[in-house]
Write a protein that holds these residues in place. Structure first.
Motif, mmCIF file in Angstrom:
data_model
loop_
_atom_site.group_PDB
_atom_site.id
_atom_site.type_symbol
_atom_site.label_atom_id
_atom_site.label_comp_id
_atom_site.label_asym_id
_atom_site.label_seq_id
_atom_site.Cartn_x
_atom_site.Cartn_y
_atom_site.Cartn_z
ATOM 1 N N THR A 294 0.818 -1.221 0.000
ATOM 2 C CA THR A 294 0.000 0.000 0.000
ATOM 3 C C THR A 294 0.845 1.262 0.000
ATOM 4 O O THR A 294 0.345 2.343 -0.330
ATOM 5 C CB THR A 294 -0.928 0.020 1.226
ATOM 6 N N SER A 295 2.119 1.141 0.357
ATOM 7 C CA SER A 295 2.985 2.336 0.420
ATOM 8 C C SER A 295 3.190 2.967 -0.952
ATOM 9 O O SER A 295 3.543 4.139 -1.055
ATOM 10 C CB SER A 295 4.340 1.973 1.032
ATOM 11 N N ARG A 297 1.077 3.933 -2.850
ATOM 12 C CA ARG A 297 0.060 4.974 -3.059
ATOM 13 C C ARG A 297 0.337 6.249 -2.262
ATOM 14 O O ARG A 297 -0.192 7.299 -2.607
ATOM 15 C CB ARG A 297 -1.317 4.432 -2.681
#
Length: 309
Positions: A294-295, A297
């Motif tokens: 998710t990083s 994003r």
């Protein structure tokens, strides 16, 4: 003749590389011995134990029975629930507090150096037994907190003995120990170019907008680093639950590592404790992988700012 002259330098260079490599391995030998003896061997041994019904006196191979047992173990699921709740509460609060204080202290001056040291001190002693005992005394029936409440006519409680409050008080303790994350944030803030703030101020951007549009994107790799470290560390919490609450009341502070300790050293169920340890490793790996995925994003690197991707 030319062939002999060509081989001679090659042989000499090969010998030099061999000597250099040998010297390097000699210097690395203490670390390699420590890695193999104190990390890899216990790692392998714990996996083997997880496949056995093991006590101090006997070991019986049972295959995957310990892993299957977890599905019907209510205390295992309770410990995992408590640990997850602890991580979800403590990590964001701790990082938010660390970043807030770092923003206040990142300017260089003699007084700021003193305050940085002062705020960092709890992290140096935070994991100690003494601090845990102090915390238990503060929120005990005759502790400092109840004494303060008594001055306002409020009847105190045994706060750490209340299922509704015990876990939150342990979260408060770890949030207080934000010094290490604060120091890392300070290093990141010093790398933010000052001219970007000046340009934003000329454009009329206020402090909040500058923080959201400039500070957060530029230190997002530091936030990711701190997030990973604190998440892994929080899943491994033990001292607070063991010293302050003993996992109570009603298992509301029964952390996974504390449950593993009870199984291994109190109930002598080494095999099942090892299996839960491996399950906890899997959970930490999954959470860490999700954070990394998710990083993409919300983490911005220098190439992203320059339009490199």
């Amino acid at each position: 003749m030319e062939s002999i002259q060509t081989k001679k330098p090659t042989t000499t260079a090969a010998k030099r590389r061999f000597v250099n490599a040998s010297i390097a391995y000699i210097f690395l030998l203490p670390w390699l011995i420590g890695l193999l003896g104190f990390t890899m061997w216990p790692f392998i041994q714990s996996f083997y134990l997880s496949l056995t019904q093991s006590t101090l006196h006997s070991t019986t191979f049972v295959g995957l029975d310990n892993y299957l047992r977890m599905f019907s173990d209510e205390r295992f699921w309770k410990s995992l629930q408590v640990t997850t709740k602890y991580v979800m509460l403590s990590v964001p609060l701790k990082l938010a507090m660390a970043l807030f204080v770092a923003m206040l202290l990142y300017k260089a001056s003699i007084s700021m150096t003193f305050y940085r040291t002062l705020f960092y001190l709890p992290s140096l002693i935070g994991g100690s037994i003494a601090v845990a005992v102090m915390w238990r005394k503060i929120f005990g029936l005759d502790g400092l907190w109840n004494s303060l409440l008594g001055k306002f006519g409020i009847q105190g409680k045994e706060w750490l003995g209340q299922p509704d409050y015990a876990l939150y008080l342990l979260v408060l303790l770890v949030v207080w120990q934000f010094g290490s994350s604060m120091v890392i944030f300070l290093a990141g803030l010093k790398n933010v170019p000052g001219d970007m703030y000046e340009a934003a101020m000329i454009d009329g951007a206020g402090p909040v907008k500058r923080f959201i549009k400039i500070t957060l994107p530029l230190i997002s790799p530091i936030i990711l680093f701190n997030l990973i470290l604190q998440t892994i560390g929080s899943f491994q919490v033990f001292t607070q639950g063991y010293v302050i609450t003993k996992g109570g009341p009603m298992d509301e502070t029964l952390f996974s590592v504390l449950y593993i300790y009870e199984l291994a050293f109190k109930q002598q169920q080494m095999g099942y404790a090892s299996a839960i340890s491996w399950m906890l490793l899997v959970v930490i790996a999954i959470v860490t992988a999700v954070v990394f995925l998710t990083s993409k994003r919300w983490v911005f690197y220098e190439n992203d700012m320059k339009g490199g991707h």
